[in-house]
Design an enzyme around this catalytic site. Sequence first.
Site, PDB file in Angstrom:
ATOM      1  N   ARG A 235       0.856  -1.182   0.000  1.00 46.55           N
ATOM      2  CA  ARG A 235       0.000   0.000   0.000  1.00 46.55           C
ATOM      3  C   ARG A 235       0.891   1.230   0.000  1.00 46.55           C
ATOM      4  NH1 ARG A 235      -3.237  -2.765  -1.691  1.00 46.55           N
ATOM      5  NH2 ARG A 235      -5.299  -3.325  -0.935  1.00 46.55           N
ATOM      6  N   ASP A 259       4.648  -0.543  -6.843  1.00 46.30           N
ATOM      7  CA  ASP A 259       3.415  -0.897  -7.549  1.00 46.30           C
ATOM      8  C   ASP A 259       2.238  -0.122  -6.956  1.00 46.30           C
ATOM      9  OD1 ASP A 259       1.955  -2.468  -9.468  1.00 46.30           O
ATOM     10  OD2 ASP A 259       1.146  -3.658  -7.803  1.00 46.30           O
ATOM     11  N   GLU A 264      -2.263   7.445  -5.094  1.00 42.68           N
ATOM     12  CA  GLU A 264      -2.571   6.810  -6.390  1.00 42.68           C
ATOM     13  C   GLU A 264      -4.027   6.951  -6.819  1.00 42.68           C
ATOM     14  OE1 GLU A 264      -1.453   2.740  -5.102  1.00 42.68           O
ATOM     15  OE2 GLU A 264      -3.463   2.134  -5.648  1.00 42.68           O
ATOM     16  N   HIS A 296      -0.316  -0.400  -9.819  1.00 39.87           N
ATOM     17  CA  HIS A 296      -1.064  -1.324  -8.949  1.00 39.87           C
ATOM     18  C   HIS A 296      -1.549  -2.551  -9.736  1.00 39.87           C
ATOM     19  CE1 HIS A 296      -3.359  -1.301  -4.898  1.00 39.87           C
ATOM     20  NE2 HIS A 296      -3.136  -2.536  -5.281  1.00 39.87           N
TER      21      HIS A 296
HETATM   22  P1  NAI Z   1      -1.700 -11.184   5.042  1.00 43.34           P
HETATM   23  O1  NAI Z   1      -2.784 -10.662   5.932  1.00 43.34           O
HETATM   24  O2  NAI Z   1      -1.700 -12.629   4.662  1.00 43.34           O
HETATM   25  O3  NAI Z   1      -0.262 -10.858   5.702  1.00 43.34           O
HETATM   26  C1  NAI Z   1       0.069  -9.626   6.243  1.00 43.34           C
HETATM   27  C2  NAI Z   1       1.180  -9.856   7.276  1.00 43.34           C
HETATM   28  O4  NAI Z   1       1.626  -8.580   7.718  1.00 43.34           O
HETATM   29  C3  NAI Z   1       0.718 -10.650   8.512  1.00 43.34           C
HETATM   30  O5  NAI Z   1       1.577 -11.739   8.745  1.00 43.34           O
HETATM   31  C4  NAI Z   1       0.801  -9.621   9.645  1.00 43.34           C
HETATM   32  O6  NAI Z   1       1.141 -10.196  10.900  1.00 43.34           O
HETATM   33  C5  NAI Z   1       1.907  -8.717   9.116  1.00 43.34           C
HETATM   34  N1  NAI Z   1       1.953  -7.416   9.775  1.00 43.34           N
HETATM   35  C6  NAI Z   1       0.972  -6.719  10.381  1.00 43.34           C
HETATM   36  N2  NAI Z   1       1.471  -5.598  10.912  1.00 43.34           N
HETATM   37  C7  NAI Z   1       2.789  -5.588  10.653  1.00 43.34           C
HETATM   38  C8  NAI Z   1       3.853  -4.696  10.960  1.00 43.34           C
HETATM   39  N3  NAI Z   1       3.639  -3.583  11.671  1.00 43.34           N
HETATM   40  N4  NAI Z   1       5.089  -5.000  10.512  1.00 43.34           N
HETATM   41  C9  NAI Z   1       5.311  -6.132   9.813  1.00 43.34           C
HETATM   42  N5  NAI Z   1       4.356  -7.018   9.496  1.00 43.34           N
HETATM   43  C10 NAI Z   1       3.110  -6.744   9.912  1.00 43.34           C
HETATM   44  O7  NAI Z   1      -1.738 -10.242   3.766  1.00 43.34           O
HETATM   45  P2  NAI Z   1      -1.234 -10.589   2.291  1.00 43.34           P
HETATM   46  O8  NAI Z   1      -2.323 -11.262   1.549  1.00 43.34           O
HETATM   47  O9  NAI Z   1       0.112 -11.211   2.363  1.00 43.34           O
HETATM   48  O10 NAI Z   1      -1.111  -9.111   1.665  1.00 43.34           O
HETATM   49  C11 NAI Z   1      -0.050  -8.237   2.022  1.00 43.34           C
HETATM   50  C12 NAI Z   1      -0.285  -6.885   1.397  1.00 43.34           C
HETATM   51  O11 NAI Z   1      -0.316  -6.974  -0.021  1.00 43.34           O
HETATM   52  C13 NAI Z   1      -1.633  -6.271   1.784  1.00 43.34           C
HETATM   53  O12 NAI Z   1      -1.346  -5.097   2.483  1.00 43.34           O
HETATM   54  C14 NAI Z   1      -2.295  -5.873   0.530  1.00 43.34           C
HETATM   55  O13 NAI Z   1      -2.673  -4.544   0.636  1.00 43.34           O
HETATM   56  C15 NAI Z   1      -1.214  -6.006  -0.530  1.00 43.34           C
HETATM   57  N6  NAI Z   1      -1.771  -6.449  -1.812  1.00 43.34           N
HETATM   58  C16 NAI Z   1      -1.359  -5.828  -2.964  1.00 43.34           C
HETATM   59  C17 NAI Z   1      -1.861  -6.212  -4.193  1.00 43.34           C
HETATM   60  C18 NAI Z   1      -1.377  -5.571  -5.457  1.00 43.34           C
HETATM   61  O14 NAI Z   1      -2.021  -5.723  -6.498  1.00 43.34           O
HETATM   62  N7  NAI Z   1      -0.254  -4.877  -5.451  1.00 43.34           N
HETATM   63  C19 NAI Z   1      -2.877  -7.245  -4.303  1.00 43.34           C
HETATM   64  C20 NAI Z   1      -3.200  -7.891  -3.057  1.00 43.34           C
HETATM   65  C21 NAI Z   1      -2.685  -7.479  -1.844  1.00 43.34           C
END
Ligand code: NAI
Length: 331
Positions: A235, A259, A264, A296
């Site tokens: 994000r 990305d 954005e 994105h």
């Molecule tokens: P997820 O919920 O499976 O994993 C997120 C991880 O971040 C969790 O393990 C959590 O404990 C950790 N976390 C929370 N607070 C934290 C902190 N302060 N420091 C370090 N780690 C922390 O989420 P997922 O599916 O892996 O997605 C990750 C990111 O990818 C999301 O933020 C989402 O916005 C982004 N995303 C981007 C896309 C794109 O098209 N570029 C598409 C889909 C998701």
Amino acid sequence: MIQTVVYDTRPYDRKHLEHAAAGRIRWRFHDHRLNAETALTAEGAQVVCVFVNDHADRVCLEKLARAGIRMVALRCAGFNNVDVPAAKDLGIALTRVPAYSPHAVAEHAVALLLTLNRKIHRAFNRVREFNFSLNGLEGAEVYRKTIGIVGTGRIGKVAATIFRGFEARVLAYDPQPATDWAAAHGVQYTDLPELLRSSDVISLHLPLLPETRHLLNKDNIPTLKPGAIIINTSRGKLIETQALIDGLKSGRLGGVALDVYEEEEGIFYEDLSGQVVLDDVLSRLLTFPNVLITSHQGFLTHEALAEIARVTVENILRFERGEEFLPETTL
Ligand code: NAI
């Protein structure tokens, strides 16, 4: 047959939704977004299908309910753009697609790093002008570098595993560490300051929360290893963009690949090539040779789009039959 109005439709959405429905849903595709002003364009349907930039606030949902809409199907994971309590009050069912393909986003992060690191974005442009000189195209290997993965959820874990395949050393930070997974994959957890100090590449895979806003900022970017590369596919607001620019100008940062971008909304996904772009920060970022930006598109693979369409269509058909939604997709 159940009728569904799709907002903010792009050609790839239409292709995958039509394919998944195979004639079982009557679609109406709109290019424009859903909000309180456009809600009446749902008249006559029972379901609306929305994406990240549609705004289903209470006023909008009230209009949808009056127009006969009984279900809002989000074709994305995030739902900050929908007033969930208002939908409950109005008896409108809500579904989303919580996880589609972590590989899509993780592989995009790796693609961004390799492009930037091997200067492929510059080589591509040069060769098209028949400039076959290699001056200035010296890259660096990922092999044996230290990669810092911030957030080891679904996407971060895949990214870490790919980097291990390059025989890189992988450091990770997550307040909820997956210790068994890390031990099995040779990943080493550490605290955030240490990860920032020691990593040649930092890749962000954590959600945007009030406490993670500007995780990388003017105070800690100067503490990064000189020449460090930052990759952000999560994000935009996780990074204070002005601090990135300062880090690039001072030479502290070796490169930045994004990305996502703090501001954005209204820019990414749009063709602004014929317009004057008013965002001076984004314009400045785009002037650096060692900055790579995509709009994105981390999620934009055949596999992820097909999965999003499959879950969305299945839930709409279950709704029509009065059945329960797929597990973990109800809001
Ligand atoms: P997820 O919920 O499976 O994993 C997120 C991880 O971040 C969790 O393990 C959590 O404990 C950790 N976390 C929370 N607070 C934290 C902190 N302060 N420091 C370090 N780690 C922390 O989420 P997922 O599916 O892996 O997605 C990750 C990111 O990818 C999301 O933020 C989402 O916005 C982004 N995303 C981007 C896309 C794109 O098209 N570029 C598409 C889909 C998701």
